[in-house]
Design a protein around this motif. Structure first.
Motif, PDB file in Angstrom:
ATOM      1  N   LYS A   1      -6.639   6.581   0.671  1.00 41.52           N
ATOM      2  CA  LYS A   1      -5.803   7.019   1.965  1.00 41.52           C
ATOM      3  C   LYS A   1      -6.926   7.368   2.767  1.00 41.52           C
ATOM      4  O   LYS A   1      -6.449   7.165   3.769  1.00 41.52           O
ATOM      5  N   GLN A   2      -8.243   7.675   2.669  1.00 35.65           N
ATOM      6  CA  GLN A   2      -8.725   8.059   4.022  1.00 35.65           C
ATOM      7  C   GLN A   2      -9.179   7.218   4.279  1.00 35.65           C
ATOM      8  O   GLN A   2     -10.334   6.929   5.330  1.00 35.65           O
ATOM      9  N   ARG A   3      -8.510   6.001   4.765  1.00 32.53           N
ATOM     10  CA  ARG A   3      -9.558   4.874   5.055  1.00 32.53           C
ATOM     11  C   ARG A   3     -10.946   4.946   5.294  1.00 32.53           C
ATOM     12  O   ARG A   3     -11.839   3.911   5.698  1.00 32.53           O
TER      13      ARG A   3
ATOM     14  N   MET B   1      -3.891   4.463   4.613  1.00 30.40           N
ATOM     15  CA  MET B   1      -4.376   3.448   4.016  1.00 30.40           C
ATOM     16  C   MET B   1      -4.589   2.035   5.020  1.00 30.40           C
ATOM     17  O   MET B   1      -3.658   1.721   5.808  1.00 30.40           O
ATOM     18  N   TYR B   2      -5.327   1.190   4.692  1.00 30.31           N
ATOM     19  CA  TYR B   2      -5.184  -0.089   5.331  1.00 30.31           C
ATOM     20  C   TYR B   2      -4.409  -1.290   4.291  1.00 30.31           C
ATOM     21  O   TYR B   2      -4.003  -1.112   3.198  1.00 30.31           O
ATOM     22  N   GLN B   3      -3.899  -2.176   5.185  1.00 27.92           N
ATOM     23  CA  GLN B   3      -3.298  -2.829   4.290  1.00 27.92           C
ATOM     24  C   GLN B   3      -3.579  -3.782   2.901  1.00 27.92           C
ATOM     25  O   GLN B   3      -5.020  -4.065   3.528  1.00 27.92           O
ATOM     26  N   PHE B   4      -4.117  -3.790   2.269  1.00 32.20           N
ATOM     27  CA  PHE B   4      -3.913  -4.747   0.872  1.00 32.20           C
ATOM     28  C   PHE B   4      -2.630  -5.266   0.127  1.00 32.20           C
ATOM     29  O   PHE B   4      -1.576  -4.996   0.391  1.00 32.20           O
TER      30      PHE B   4
ATOM     31  N   ILE C   1      -7.647   5.872  -4.967  1.00 31.05           N
ATOM     32  CA  ILE C   1      -6.794   6.025  -4.068  1.00 31.05           C
ATOM     33  C   ILE C   1      -6.824   7.187  -3.112  1.00 31.05           C
ATOM     34  O   ILE C   1      -6.473   6.547  -1.990  1.00 31.05           O
ATOM     35  N   PRO C   2      -7.559   8.314  -3.228  1.00 27.89           N
ATOM     36  CA  PRO C   2      -7.897   9.219  -2.083  1.00 27.89           C
ATOM     37  C   PRO C   2      -8.851   8.527  -1.332  1.00 27.89           C
ATOM     38  O   PRO C   2      -9.162   8.326   0.063  1.00 27.89           O
TER      39      PRO C   2
ATOM     40  N   GLY D   1      -7.337   5.636 -10.574  1.00 27.55           N
ATOM     41  CA  GLY D   1      -7.262   5.462  -9.014  1.00 27.55           C
ATOM     42  C   GLY D   1      -6.952   6.841  -8.892  1.00 27.55           C
ATOM     43  O   GLY D   1      -7.229   7.652  -7.188  1.00 27.55           O
ATOM     44  N   MET D   2      -7.749   7.697  -9.594  1.00 29.15           N
ATOM     45  CA  MET D   2      -7.803   9.224  -8.948  1.00 29.15           C
ATOM     46  C   MET D   2      -9.279   9.122  -7.969  1.00 29.15           C
ATOM     47  O   MET D   2      -9.345   9.986  -7.260  1.00 29.15           O
TER      48      MET D   2
ATOM     49  N   LEU E   1      -8.540  -1.616  -9.654  1.00 28.25           N
ATOM     50  CA  LEU E   1      -7.499  -0.180  -9.887  1.00 28.25           C
ATOM     51  C   LEU E   1      -7.252   0.165 -11.126  1.00 28.25           C
ATOM     52  O   LEU E   1      -7.149  -1.064 -12.030  1.00 28.25           O
TER      53      LEU E   1
ATOM     54  N   ASN F   1       0.876  -1.100  -0.418  1.00 31.97           N
ATOM     55  CA  ASN F   1       0.568   0.202   0.024  1.00 31.97           C
ATOM     56  C   ASN F   1       1.113   1.400  -0.059  1.00 31.97           C
ATOM     57  O   ASN F   1      -0.060   2.510   0.884  1.00 31.97           O
TER      58      ASN F   1
ATOM     59  N   THR G   1      -1.089  10.005  -5.044  1.00 35.33           N
ATOM     60  CA  THR G   1      -2.453   9.188  -5.527  1.00 35.33           C
ATOM     61  C   THR G   1      -1.490   8.042  -6.706  1.00 35.33           C
ATOM     62  O   THR G   1      -2.473   8.010  -7.793  1.00 35.33           O
TER      63      THR G   1
END
Lengths: 156, 781, 260
Positions: C39-41, C1-4, C35-36, C31-32, C28, A19, A60
């Motif tokens: 990131k914000q979980r 981010m959590y793990q994946f 991914i955000p 990712g626009m 994915l 990640n 990103t």
């Protein structure tokens, strides 16, 4: 996971978490702290780098997505003794104050000029930089710098 | 020949080399061996009791090092975050101050208020730990609306009516009398919208503790590291100042928001001592939105009394100021001494009365943001002056001219406690009108109308008070700190110079302008001057950078230190040249003896001071290093005229700024390139307030504009290029004759834009920010 | 981010089998948005399957009457294309330059963000969404707020657009995010006119009342005659439902005007 990326012309093989973000790999693994992180919604543009020839927000992009890519950061375009024309234009035109947005702004501006069909005018530059926030300059001198640099970049 | 790197030259910046090459060093770029990471658990509620906090799952989370609560900090003797300015109410009572623990203990009062800090081996572990915390919140109704806050639920036990103070300034009876004889009274109800500062560098901190020496070191994003250290030492009780070093390295913009002492760096430095490990924190932008001190947020009713010829007779202002949930570091001073005192503007209004009620709400604390009180005052004065001009059918420029304080009136004592030293307001307005081609406005308006657009022009003739001073006056009015600045000039053995200043640059360019001053005054090559700042370990106690004070106060301190260097240099030179001290002159880096061809260069004298072979050691200490403290006798008063012209698309409500002219009087200017840059940035923030930016809470106290997806930051394509020019009346009471330029753009521009928008629409008032929907609605009416 | 677990398959088959084997996988593309969100979980997928390694998904093909845009084609590439100028114009208005260098058409429409730009063109142009399973008519694709006709695991491979006689896109951007507050895509296909609207409703829709009016008279003034119920439109701090209703009309007028 293992990734290999070429950063500023140097190939790097790295073991990173699945990640991991490109911005964090650059800053924390490679010590390239010129790439800044200013937001969490992919808006501010402080983290812009070039990846395979295009300006991207490195906050990103997952490290895995950058696997095999060529990445150029602010540290890779010039140094104080041999500035890139865009860096020189930013200095010449006082296009920065606190400096935090500057690396992303310069990387975006270079891509903007490189991709332009013809001569950019003020409106083109303002539109082209909409993905980069600056809180200090009011953009006035940034626009001036980019317009000035496009000539220098062509003659360089 | 003029010094090409001296005062007045547009020298390119020393700072740029590192910033354009990505080698700046900001707090988040700094790491410490073995560092841990802090994540703050933040209240999801605007107002709730915190009945319990179960950290067991958090502590059991892999990689979590510790969880600290507000109670842990209190148990360790950590004090509240103080407010540094005690304002007194009309009845003479001091303001009512609620407790403000850095980490909430048993209640939370705004969304985003920290109630625990989780320390992890990694950022991810700390985040996982924070998510595993189980907090038992009991939600209470939130107080969000400022206008009704005084009659809403009481937020703090010791603060009735949610009011910290009810303050007044000016002569009420005289003002009432002025209104009684008015030919015309204009009145206006206006809201000054809440802003969220948004320096592009988020706040960050790295705390370290050295057990062997007991020394704490805090790297943080502060505009004034000494203030940070003082508060952490004297109020929060981390450690005595001598064992606490605060370093602000490169800081990515401040705009006021990095003046204050916040919960996060407090917890970080304390936890570093507790854990004996470095602790790092960097705000995510969403945290910046929630937990940086916000700006502005007033509701005001203003009335202006005029005589038949348009002479201003009296001004009455009643303001509600939102403090948010707690009193931030300087919150109380912003809507009072930085606001009410500016209500005279550039005008000879003989009677003024201002009342300000400051209230708590369940929102983020509100404190100084670029301009701090002065933009709000300018907005009131310049909106109502424009309104009066329209109501009375007098040209807006002409009405201002009729009421300007004239150059012959200075020094001018206003009815609201200030004494302006100098200015020429008519000169700025005349120049601005010329740049703006005011005469051609009618034709441009007709052309816009022919194209289905609406065009308007708006003025703002602002004044501000910078370099807050003098200390004794400020302290008598409630300031808890002195307001001087320190400058130190260390001449090196070979004649190069290291300057240490208590001012801090986070974009302002001190490394360049202060070096220009040295170059000018000591004749030392610009490249041989290095300016150090931002480290309590390097400079004496000083106040840092805020309120456009660095050059006016810090620069003046530097001049005093330079004078001492020159004085000592003359003594040394006199000895070496076997002359009388009075015969020695110093200019352009050379000591000369009158009526002789004898001279010594500055490096020769410096060398003699450190290698004192031929030196009057019996009379003079060796070395050439001097410092000075400077406490200004008065504020400085930058002023100017801003003119905005807009074209509005009535179908969409989009406002296009077709031109913006700013003519400012900053007194003497050290570096015009840098000054223009400061103005540009201020204008962007002022225009941002007028058209784009708005911190919005919903009725439950949730921040709706909590990211760049919803909070409209000015972007390159929102703004025009600006026309910026200056006039000069030198400040009469500081050695450089300078006034300060950092905030002017943000202070003057907002009213100009709103005056242009209302002018275009032909309406008395439009709520700010004038967003497309707001303007569209006004255009329909 | 959590793990994946991150995967970068080289083929669609591999992608599908990775998805089938994941507890809670997600694809994915650019990712626009994803991914955000990560990131914000706000999402916690077990596996992130990056379609960026499947070369066959990228590129624009001109088929004569139609063009096919590979699902992983970046917005910047569409913006630089010339087969359907209005589509290029639309793509050039998405987000900012960096978003356009990463974001993809497949990712955009699969997400069905109510404020995304592409959906206006997908519903207005005669289009077909080709997936690993089937072909879906553009008009049937968007089903609600962040809802599409895609089944679990189904991957968009390309979007095929019939070339219109002429078309135009008019957008009112959100001043903060630069998404569409309202975007109107007007396409003339022979005698018929199709109008796609994004930003106003839970997902993109056709404004059939305006299409009927434009069939009678193709002029900007026809917009005033078309019924439009804005009562259920989206509302936020930037635009109320009523203002969105106004903007739909104004953007439609401007798009039509640019074609007359």
């Amino acid at each position: 996971m293992e990734i290999s990326i070429t950063v500023n012309g140097r190939s790097e093989a790295l073991d990173v978490p699945d990640n991991a973000l490109l911005a964090d790999v650059l800053r924390e693994r490679l010590g390239l702290t010129g790439t800044h992180v200013g937001c969490d919604t992919s808006q501010c543009g402080a983290c812009v780098v070039h990846m395979d020839g295009a300006a991207v927000k490195s906050c990103t992009v997952l490290a895995g997505q950058a696997n095999g890519a060529e990445v150029t950061t602010i540290e890779g375009i010039g140094n104080p003794d041999n500035l890139h024309p865009m860096q020189a234009a930013f200095r010449e035109n006082h296009a920065l104050q606190c400096g935090f947005c500057t690396p992303g702004m310069i990387m975006s501006a270079i891509d903007l000029v490189q991709k332009a069909d013809g001569q950019l005018d003020e409106g083109d530059v303002r539109d082209g930089l909409e993905g980069n926030l600056c809180r200090c300059t009011g953009y006035h001198n940034i626009v001036k710098a980019v317009l000035a640099a496009q000539d220098d970049m062509k003659s360089a | 020949m003029a010094n090409e790197t001296g005062i007045g030259a547009a020298v390119k910046r020393k700072e740029d080399a590192r910033f354009i090459t990505g080698t700046g060093r900001y707090t988040d770029d700094i790491g410490a061996h073995g560092q841990t990471y802090a994540v703050f658990a933040r209240s999801p509620h605007a107002r709730a009791k915190l009945n319990g906090l179960d950290a067991s799952a958090a502590l059991a989370t892999e990689g979590v090092v510790a969880v600290f609560t507000g109670a842990d900090l209190q148990a360790d003797g950590i004090g509240d975050l103080p407010c540094g300015w005690t304002v007194h109410s009309k009845d003479g009572e001091p303001m009512v101050v609620p407790a403000h623990p850095p980490i909430a203990v048993d209640k939370v009062n705004y969304v985003g208020e920290p109630y625990a800090v989780v320390i992890g081996e990694s950022l991810e572990a700390a985040k996982n730990g924070a998510e595993a915390l189980e907090a038992d919140f009991e939600e209470l109704p939130a107080v969000v609306d400022l206008a009704s806050a005084a009659s809403a639920d009481q937020i703090h036990e010791n603060v009735p009516n949610n009011q910290t103070y009810d303050w007044e300034l000016g002569d009420k009876a005289a003002t009432d009398a002025a209104f009684a004889q008015a030919h015309h009274v204009s009145s206006l109800e206006i809201v000054n919208n809440r802003l969220i500062p948004n320096a592009i560098e988020p706040r960050a901190a790295l705390g370290e503790y050295d057990a062997a020496s007991g020394l704490y070191t805090l790297h943080t994003t502060s505009q004034n590291p000494h203030l940070e250290r003082l508060v952490l030492a004297a109020f929060v009780q981390i450690a005595p100042e001598a064992r606490l070093r605060v370093i602000s390295p490169d800081v990515g913009g401040g705009f006021g928001s990095k003046i204050f002492v916040y919960a996060e760096e407090t917890a970080v430095i304390w936890a570093a001592g507790k854990l004996r490990r470095p602790v790092k924190w960097r705000a995510e932008r969403s945290e910046s939105f929630l937990a940086d001190a916000h700006g502005r947020d007033h509701v005001t009713k203003a009335e202006l009394a005029l005589a038949e010829d348009g002479t201003f007779l009296g001004l009455r202002v009643k303001t509600l100021a939102n403090m948010g949930a707690y009193l931030s570091t300087f919150a109380s001073s912003v809507p009072t001494y930085l606001y009410g005192t500016l209500m005279a503007g550039q005008y000879k209004t003989p009677a003024i009365y201002v009342e300000v009620q400051s209230l708590f709400t369940n929102t983020a604390p509100v404190d100084a943001y670029r301009g701090a009180g002065r933009p709000e005052a300018t907005y009131v004065v310049e909106r109502i002056v424009e309104t009066a001009a329209r109501e009375m059918g007098i040209d807006a420029a002409e009405l201002r001219r009729r009421n300007f304080i004239a150059p012959s009136d200075f020094p001018y004592e206003t009815p609201v406690a200030l004494t302006y030293d100098t200015g020429d307001y008519e000169a700025s307005l005349a120049k601005a009108l010329e740049h703006a081609d005011y005469a051609g406005f009618g034709a441009r308006k007709a052309a816009s109308e022919a194209a289905g657009k609406k065009r308007g022009i708006g003025f703002s003739c602002y004044i501000e008070a910078c370099g807050l001073a003098p200390s004794q006056v400020a302290i008598s009015l409630g300031a808890g700190v002195g307001l001087f600045e320190v400058g130190e000039v260390r001449v090196d053995v070979t004649g190069s110079v290291t300057v240490v200043t208590g001012s801090h640059s986070h974009g302002q360019s001190h490394e360049t302008t202060f070096a220009q001053i040295i170059s000018e005054k000591l004749g030392v090559p610009f490249e041989n001057v290095t300016v150090l700042h931002g480290d309590t370990g390097r400079s004496d106690y000083a106040l840092g950078t805020y309120g456009s004070r660095s050059l006016a106060v810090g620069g003046s301190a530097l001049i005093k230190a330079i004078d001492k260097i020159i004085a000592k240099g003359k003594k040394i030179a006199a000895h070496m040249l076997e002359a009388q001290e009075e015969q020695v002159d110093f200019a352009d880096g050379t000591f000369t003896v009158a009526d002789s061809n004898q001279s010594l260069t500055f490096p020769e004298v410096a060398f003699a001071a450190y290698v004192p072979a031929n030196y009057p050691l019996e009379e003079l200490e060796p070395g050439l290093s001097e410092k000075a403290f400077y406490d200004p006798p008065n504020f400085t008063y930058p002023a100017g005229a801003h003119i905005c012209e807009v074209e509005i698309d009535p179908a969409t409500g989009v406002v296009d700024i077709t031109s913006f002219v700013a003519v400012d009087d900053f007194g003497h200017i050290v570096n015009p390139m840098i000054v223009e840059g400061q103005v540009h940035g201020g204008l962007a923030q002022g225009i941002g307030q007028a058209l784009l930016e708005h911190g919005v809470y919903d009725e439950t106290g949730q921040l709706v504009s909590g990211s760049y997806m919803d909070y409209t930051m000015p972007r390159a394509d929102d703004l025009p290029s600006f026309t910026v020019d200056t006039t000069v009346t030198p400040c009469t009471h500081n050695p450089l004759g300078v006034k300060g330029c950092g905030e002017a753009g943000a202070i003057g521009s907002t009213a100009a834009v709103m005056n242009a928008v209302t002018n275009a629409l032909g309406v008395a008032s439009v709520p700010m920010p004038a967003t497309p929907e707001t303007v569209w609605r006004a255009a329909q009416a | 981010m959590y793990q994946f677990n991150y995967h970068r398959p080289a083929s669609l088959d591999e992608a599908a089998s990775l998805m089938a084997g994941a507890d809670d996988g997600t694809y994915l593309s650019g990712g626009m948005t994803l991914i955000p969100t990560l990131k914000q979980r706000l999402a916690a997928p077990s596996d992130v399957i990056d379609l960026g390694g499947i070369g066959a998904l990228s590129g624009i093909t001109d088929n004569g009457n139609t063009i096919s845009v590979g699902a992983m084609t970046r917005h910047a590439e569409v913006a630089a294309s010339n087969a359907i100028p209005a589509l290029a114009d639309l793509a050039g208005q998405i987000g900012d330059a960096h978003v356009r260098n990463r974001g993809t058409i497949g990712g955009s429409i699969a997400n069905s963000d109510p404020a995304a730009d592409y959906p206006a063109a997908v519903v207005a142009l005669d289009s077909t969404i080709h997936t690993t399973e089937r072909s879906i008519a553009g008009g049937d694709f968007f089903q609600g707020l962040f809802e599409t006709a895609l089944d679990e695991g189904e991957i968009i491979t390309s979007v095929e657009f019939t070339k219109p006689t002429s078309a135009a896109y008019a957008k009112f951007p959100n001043p903060a995010s630069r998404y569409a507050v309202v975007g109107v895509f007007v396409a003339r296909c022979g005698d018929a006119t199709c109008v796609g609207v994004t930003g106003a409703g839970p997902c993109a829709f056709r404004w059939s009342e305006l299409e009927a009016e434009l069939a009678k008279s193709f002029s900007a003034s026809a917009v005033a005659n078309a019924a439009l119920d804005h009562s259920e439109f989206n509302a936020d701090i930037h635009a109320s439902a009523e203002f969105r209703g106004n903007l739909v009309r104004v953007m439609a007028e401007r798009a039509v005007a640019s074609l007359t």
